[in-house]
Design an enzyme around this catalytic site. Sequence first.
Site, PDB file in Angstrom:
ATOM      1  N   GLU B 195       6.009 126.891  17.169  1.00  0.00           N
ATOM      2  CA  GLU B 195       4.845 126.770  16.274  1.00  0.00           C
ATOM      3  C   GLU B 195       4.346 128.135  15.788  1.00  0.00           C
ATOM      4  OE1 GLU B 195       5.169 124.887  18.958  1.00  0.00           O
ATOM      5  OE2 GLU B 195       5.062 122.844  18.175  1.00  0.00           O
ATOM      6  N   HIS B 264      -3.179 116.773  24.621  1.00  0.00           N
ATOM      7  CA  HIS B 264      -2.725 116.189  23.350  1.00  0.00           C
ATOM      8  C   HIS B 264      -3.840 115.444  22.622  1.00  0.00           C
ATOM      9  CE1 HIS B 264       1.185 117.065  25.069  1.00  0.00           C
ATOM     10  NE2 HIS B 264       1.787 116.703  23.962  1.00  0.00           N
TER      11      HIS B 264
END
Lengths: 351, 461
Positions: B195, B264
């Site tokens: 990322e 998450h």
Amino acid sequence: MASSPKTASRRASSRGTRSRKSNSKAKAAAPAGLPKDEELEAYRMMLLIRRFEEKAGQMYGMGLIGGFCHLYIGQEAVVTGVQLATREGDQVITSYRDHGHMLACGMEARGVMAELTGRQGGYSKGKGGSMHMFSVEKAFYGGHGIVGAQVSLGTGLAFANRYREDGKVSLTYLGDGAINQGQVYESFNMAKLWNLPVVYVIENNKYGMGTSISRASSTTDLSQRGASFDIPGDQVDGMDVRAVKAAAGKALDYARSGKGPFILEMLTYRYRGHSMSDPAKYRSKEEVQKMRQEHDPIEQVKARLLGEHGLEEDDLKAVDKDIRAIVNEAADFAQIDPEPDPSELWTDVYA
Amino acid sequence: MPTQILMPALSPTMEEGKLAKWIKAEGDEITAGDVIAEIETDKATMEVEAVDEGKLGKILIPEGTEAVKVNTPIAVILADGEDSSAIDGAGAAPAPAPAAAAETPAAPEPAAPAVQTAPARQEVPADPDIPEGTQMVDTTVREALRDAMAEEMRRDESVFVMGEEVAEYQGAYKITQGLLDEFGARRVVDTPITEHGFAGLGVGAALAGLRPIVEFMTFNFAMQAIDHIINSAAKTLYMSGGQMHNAIVFRGPNGAAARVGAQHSQDYAAWYGQIPGLKVVQPWSAADAKGLLKSAIRDPNPVVFLENEILYGHASPVPLLDDHTVPIGRAKVVRSGDAATIVSFGIGMTYATQAAEALAADGIQCDVIDLRTIRPMDIDTVIESVKRTGRVVSVEEGWPQHGVGAEIGMKVSERAFDWLDAPPVRICGKDVPMPYAANLEKLALPNVQEVVDAVKAVAYI
């Protein structure tokens, strides 16, 4: 641990490019000489960078330049030699020791100096400072203050080049400190995965801030840091502008031909501290003195100009005079140019 | 005794799916590990493996059946020596633990057909900005986002999409489904799982003049990339004195899905909403998802586009227009009333609208405002409403401290203090990391009743 002048001397005295990868045949031979006009061009540029940085250091001491200011003195041959090998349109991006890169890209000394003093005529209208200047016209993409961030960004410039198939190469500079950042390896991986046209130029000046490379890096041959991604790399005497240009030419050809990224480790040295507030007590005076006396990039070129190229002292004095005039004019401008209008506080947040 | 095979849950948010195909037929012998059927979720087609041995006694749900709820018995397996006469008894028995388990994650299924399962409906009121008589087509948020990207990629060659699984896998959440086929690998780029690196690479490409759409599999992973989103993307225009542009969209699901745990399940609206130089969009309806994403891709600034996994499968009308765009920075009043102003955005609108409906049943009519954009925030629309209602309740899934609700409360206090009849109230996610246990997760998130109670409290009802 005290830094070792011996090590520094041994490493920097290696001549030419030493390649560890099969793709290169160049072996520690003295680099091919440059034609006289290129030597002279290199001399001019390196002298401009040095005089500019000396002036910047002086102005910092007078309180005219604020914040962080990282000088490039000692490393001039690196960006100068690389730029001799580039083509129009090739992009340059680096971190915060960036004044030399801007000048070598052709940006004007007065605009850079006025940015250092935070004036409206600076390249970023005084809103960027020493670490944040850009020139779309000269393909200089900054000027970044987060160690290692410019490596991902520079890889993105290369992505755009490949996307457009425009034949440009991204020259992405980083230091021996940045080389240990994680995103450098994320970028290496993608650059090779997609064979992006990028040359990573590692300016190994032996100290990441105040920590010597041997205290910060488990392996110190930085030219091989791309090995696990299959990126070739050369170690280059970054104090010799001829060696730099030769190595950069080879790396640029490689990247431009579609073979993917190439790594150049430039063995170089900064004479000053990491920034203006760094007394550099982590290394000995003798180490610095030895580098200055035996490997100074400008003195090397000067000797060749006076020797094999047959120039006279007066010829070089004329160059010195020109350079001093440019730097003095830049310094004057940077002091008389007004600060940005208060309304500039609110501009350029959004396009 | 016969064993029931139940419709399995094949993703955190799956509630139902289509029984696409039976691989085994009645009478076939089955051993553990055999693939017995294929099931389509809204994300992928998955194979169902048997965990029991025996003979497939009876198929209870024929292939092609849509919207089969999770845990519905779909077949019966007979043990050695049993015959079909045992099946009736099995049918009457209480449902045992699920007898089939799916292989997770799914094998990539590039040719997965378009979403077939009946999507949840979003009750979205008509948009006054859409010309009267425009044909409206029920579309899921997922399809709306995909259509937005496809239209913009057709329109502008410099637009490309990159991220994990966006190309050959067709998108981890199927948002990029079909894009690889139409635009090819040059413009639909699968990245490694890096990322930080690919966000920086995207910004670099944007500095060079391309218009990247960087998909994060979830914004929870973008925390690794936040340095580039803020330091490289948001600040460069300013630091360059207006010289160096970067038109880039960072998009992906944000916030909680269903029982995926604390790492998450974070809502980043307030984080990115604080940054000058960024635009931050968080749509709720399918029409806004499409129109705002198209605007985001065309915007010359970096835009953080926050989606929601649960909303992906929700359908609502999208105008059938050649070029449906929604301006960034404009809130939408989706319901009108004088009792109080309810302000929300993204999935928070689900609680807000349902609460407003419940209150309306009691004769309490509220203004409901969908902010749609977090930054720049259309606070004028909120202030205008509050000056009429005198009361404001904000609703979001993010945390309370320094949240979007905190900002709304402060702005209302600054600009409409004299019109307030009650202190502003914020309904937020609870001030804890997201728990996993189903009951605790439910408690951690806002709910409709909390919004109803808050409105009644500020209206002194």
